[in-house]
Design a protein around this motif. Structure first.
Motif, PDB file in Angstrom:
ATOM      1  N   ALA A 124     -21.998  51.767 -69.774  1.00  0.00           N
ATOM      2  CA  ALA A 124     -21.165  51.335 -69.193  1.00  0.00           C
ATOM      3  C   ALA A 124     -21.258  49.683 -68.800  1.00  0.00           C
ATOM      4  CB  ALA A 124     -21.220  52.082 -67.781  1.00  0.00           C
ATOM      5  N   LEU A 125     -22.366  49.478 -68.659  1.00  0.00           N
ATOM      6  CA  LEU A 125     -22.614  47.870 -68.512  1.00  0.00           C
ATOM      7  C   LEU A 125     -22.126  46.955 -69.722  1.00  0.00           C
ATOM      8  CD1 LEU A 125     -26.137  47.797 -66.927  1.00  0.00           C
ATOM      9  CD2 LEU A 125     -24.190  46.963 -65.991  1.00  0.00           C
ATOM     10  N   GLU A 126     -22.046  47.490 -70.889  1.00  0.00           N
ATOM     11  CA  GLU A 126     -21.589  46.541 -72.085  1.00  0.00           C
ATOM     12  C   GLU A 126     -20.002  46.751 -72.182  1.00  0.00           C
ATOM     13  OE1 GLU A 126     -23.281  48.599 -75.605  1.00  0.00           O
ATOM     14  OE2 GLU A 126     -25.516  48.197 -75.168  1.00  0.00           O
ATOM     15  N   VAL A 127     -19.641  47.830 -71.808  1.00  0.00           N
ATOM     16  CA  VAL A 127     -18.005  47.977 -71.634  1.00  0.00           C
ATOM     17  C   VAL A 127     -17.665  47.227 -70.485  1.00  0.00           C
ATOM     18  CG1 VAL A 127     -15.995  49.522 -71.278  1.00  0.00           C
ATOM     19  CG2 VAL A 127     -17.877  50.047 -72.578  1.00  0.00           C
ATOM     20  N   ALA A 128     -18.244  46.979 -69.480  1.00  0.00           N
ATOM     21  CA  ALA A 128     -17.941  46.174 -68.104  1.00  0.00           C
ATOM     22  C   ALA A 128     -17.810  44.838 -68.504  1.00  0.00           C
ATOM     23  CB  ALA A 128     -19.037  46.536 -67.090  1.00  0.00           C
ATOM     24  N   VAL A 129     -18.817  44.244 -69.442  1.00  0.00           N
ATOM     25  CA  VAL A 129     -18.928  42.787 -69.676  1.00  0.00           C
ATOM     26  C   VAL A 129     -17.477  42.455 -70.576  1.00  0.00           C
ATOM     27  CG1 VAL A 129     -20.078  41.084 -71.274  1.00  0.00           C
ATOM     28  CG2 VAL A 129     -21.396  42.678 -69.584  1.00  0.00           C
ATOM     29  N   VAL A 130     -17.241  43.244 -71.523  1.00  0.00           N
ATOM     30  CA  VAL A 130     -15.847  43.092 -72.106  1.00  0.00           C
ATOM     31  C   VAL A 130     -14.738  43.223 -71.572  1.00  0.00           C
ATOM     32  CG1 VAL A 130     -14.655  43.763 -74.381  1.00  0.00           C
ATOM     33  CG2 VAL A 130     -17.165  43.971 -74.406  1.00  0.00           C
ATOM     34  N   ALA A 131     -15.010  44.113 -70.650  1.00  0.00           N
ATOM     35  CA  ALA A 131     -13.626  44.387 -69.624  1.00  0.00           C
ATOM     36  C   ALA A 131     -13.369  43.178 -68.721  1.00  0.00           C
ATOM     37  CB  ALA A 131     -13.641  45.934 -68.838  1.00  0.00           C
ATOM     38  N   GLY A 132     -14.372  42.613 -68.380  1.00  0.00           N
ATOM     39  CA  GLY A 132     -14.175  41.504 -67.349  1.00  0.00           C
ATOM     40  C   GLY A 132     -14.610  41.967 -65.993  1.00  0.00           C
ATOM     41  N   LEU A 145     -18.943  56.449 -62.021  1.00  0.00           N
ATOM     42  CA  LEU A 145     -19.204  55.160 -62.262  1.00  0.00           C
ATOM     43  C   LEU A 145     -18.341  54.042 -61.560  1.00  0.00           C
ATOM     44  CD1 LEU A 145     -20.270  55.019 -66.187  1.00  0.00           C
ATOM     45  CD2 LEU A 145     -21.746  54.867 -64.196  1.00  0.00           C
ATOM     46  N   LYS A 146     -18.654  53.027 -60.794  1.00  0.00           N
ATOM     47  CA  LYS A 146     -17.929  52.317 -60.215  1.00  0.00           C
ATOM     48  C   LYS A 146     -17.944  50.724 -60.633  1.00  0.00           C
ATOM     49  CE  LYS A 146     -18.761  50.976 -55.667  1.00  0.00           C
ATOM     50  NZ  LYS A 146     -19.234  51.284 -54.198  1.00  0.00           N
ATOM     51  N   PHE A 147     -16.775  50.386 -61.545  1.00  0.00           N
ATOM     52  CA  PHE A 147     -16.586  49.156 -61.806  1.00  0.00           C
ATOM     53  C   PHE A 147     -16.102  48.162 -60.775  1.00  0.00           C
ATOM     54  CE2 PHE A 147     -17.135  51.798 -65.475  1.00  0.00           C
ATOM     55  CZ  PHE A 147     -17.768  51.054 -66.576  1.00  0.00           C
ATOM     56  N   ILE A 148     -16.675  47.078 -60.538  1.00  0.00           N
ATOM     57  CA  ILE A 148     -16.361  46.284 -59.628  1.00  0.00           C
ATOM     58  C   ILE A 148     -15.720  44.870 -60.323  1.00  0.00           C
ATOM     59  CG2 ILE A 148     -16.938  44.799 -57.537  1.00  0.00           C
ATOM     60  CD1 ILE A 148     -19.187  46.899 -57.137  1.00  0.00           C
ATOM     61  N   ARG A 175      -9.070  47.997 -65.709  1.00  0.00           N
ATOM     62  CA  ARG A 175      -8.658  49.703 -65.564  1.00  0.00           C
ATOM     63  C   ARG A 175      -8.021  49.747 -67.196  1.00  0.00           C
ATOM     64  NH1 ARG A 175      -4.925  53.042 -66.490  1.00  0.00           N
ATOM     65  NH2 ARG A 175      -4.902  54.957 -65.540  1.00  0.00           N
ATOM     66  N   ASP A 176      -7.170  49.296 -67.487  1.00  0.00           N
ATOM     67  CA  ASP A 176      -6.525  49.421 -69.086  1.00  0.00           C
ATOM     68  C   ASP A 176      -7.748  49.318 -70.032  1.00  0.00           C
ATOM     69  OD1 ASP A 176      -4.074  49.734 -67.763  1.00  0.00           O
ATOM     70  OD2 ASP A 176      -3.506  47.801 -68.129  1.00  0.00           O
ATOM     71  N   HIS A 177      -8.383  48.164 -70.006  1.00  0.00           N
ATOM     72  CA  HIS A 177      -9.619  48.138 -71.047  1.00  0.00           C
ATOM     73  C   HIS A 177     -10.471  49.207 -70.842  1.00  0.00           C
ATOM     74  CE1 HIS A 177     -12.044  45.999 -73.974  1.00  0.00           C
ATOM     75  NE2 HIS A 177     -12.767  46.375 -73.353  1.00  0.00           N
ATOM     76  N   LEU A 178     -10.789  49.696 -69.744  1.00  0.00           N
ATOM     77  CA  LEU A 178     -11.809  50.855 -69.767  1.00  0.00           C
ATOM     78  C   LEU A 178     -11.293  52.139 -70.332  1.00  0.00           C
ATOM     79  CD1 LEU A 178     -13.163  50.487 -66.152  1.00  0.00           C
ATOM     80  CD2 LEU A 178     -14.402  49.666 -68.035  1.00  0.00           C
ATOM     81  N   PRO A 229     -10.491  56.640 -66.373  1.00  0.00           N
ATOM     82  CA  PRO A 229     -10.471  56.052 -65.045  1.00  0.00           C
ATOM     83  C   PRO A 229     -10.111  57.331 -64.134  1.00  0.00           C
ATOM     84  CG  PRO A 229      -9.642  54.576 -66.343  1.00  0.00           C
ATOM     85  CD  PRO A 229     -10.020  55.973 -67.210  1.00  0.00           C
ATOM     86  N   LEU A 230     -10.738  57.158 -62.869  1.00  0.00           N
ATOM     87  CA  LEU A 230     -10.283  58.550 -61.984  1.00  0.00           C
ATOM     88  C   LEU A 230      -9.341  57.410 -60.896  1.00  0.00           C
ATOM     89  CD1 LEU A 230     -13.617  60.190 -61.440  1.00  0.00           C
ATOM     90  CD2 LEU A 230     -11.392  60.936 -62.787  1.00  0.00           C
ATOM     91  N   SER A 231      -9.674  56.444 -60.603  1.00  0.00           N
ATOM     92  CA  SER A 231      -8.744  55.406 -59.557  1.00  0.00           C
ATOM     93  C   SER A 231      -9.205  54.119 -59.664  1.00  0.00           C
ATOM     94  CB  SER A 231      -9.443  56.128 -58.091  1.00  0.00           C
ATOM     95  OG  SER A 231     -10.478  55.483 -57.870  1.00  0.00           O
ATOM     96  N   ALA A 232      -8.271  53.405 -59.382  1.00  0.00           N
ATOM     97  CA  ALA A 232      -8.287  51.938 -59.424  1.00  0.00           C
ATOM     98  C   ALA A 232      -7.735  51.289 -58.072  1.00  0.00           C
ATOM     99  CB  ALA A 232      -7.611  51.452 -60.623  1.00  0.00           C
ATOM    100  N   THR A 233      -8.427  50.793 -57.214  1.00  0.00           N
ATOM    101  CA  THR A 233      -7.938  50.359 -55.781  1.00  0.00           C
ATOM    102  C   THR A 233      -8.721  49.019 -55.346  1.00  0.00           C
ATOM    103  OG1 THR A 233      -9.639  51.512 -54.563  1.00  0.00           O
ATOM    104  CG2 THR A 233      -7.575  52.800 -55.030  1.00  0.00           C
TER     105      THR A 233
END
Length: 129
Positions: free
Chosen positions: A32-40, A62-65, A75-78, A85-89
């Motif tokens: 998740a951390l690796e994906v988070a870096v690429v996703a921004g 998992l909560k991406f900030i 959200r789209d990159h994840l 993705p379950l939610s994006a707020t």
């Protein structure tokens, strides 16, 4: 509820992701951390959930900030990376957490519960640990 409370919170984008990917495999925090870096995304952590007695331990969401302006792109990159993705707020996250003594903590939790039960209340943000 207190003067200056809004300065104790930061408005950020939050994308909650299921603990298993689209293929049904568990998503580790390292992946998740690796994906988070690429996703921004700014950060990723496991969702803090209150545990109830007698309940089985479930896999943590998992909560991406991220910055509010990049919420949709993250959200789209994840999703494109195979995550669910379950939610994006946009939420208000506390800058600092506060630990209260046990008696005071119970009173604060009762107040938060009473506020949450009121039909006019949509969201409650707090900084209690």
């Amino acid at each position: 509820m207190a003067e200056g409370a809004r300065h104790g919170f930061e408005q950020l984008g939050v994308v909650r992701v299921a603990p298993r990917d689209l293929g049904g495999r568990p998503v580790s925090l390292e992946v998740a951390l690796e994906v988070a870096v690429v996703a921004g995304a700014r950060d990723v952590c496991e969702e803090e959930e209150e545990e109830e007695e007698g309940e089985e331990e479930e896999e943590a969401t998992l909560k991406f900030i991220c910055e509010p302006s990049s919420l949709r792109a993250v959200r789209d990159h994840l999703e494109a990376s195979g995550l669910r993705p379950l939610s994006a707020t946009i939420e208000y996250l506390p800058r600092d957490r506060v630990a209260l003594p046990e008696g005071t903590r119970e009173e604060a939790e009762r107040l938060l519960q009473a506020l949450g039960d009121h039909p006019d209340v949509v969201n409650i943000y707090h900084n209690l640990q």
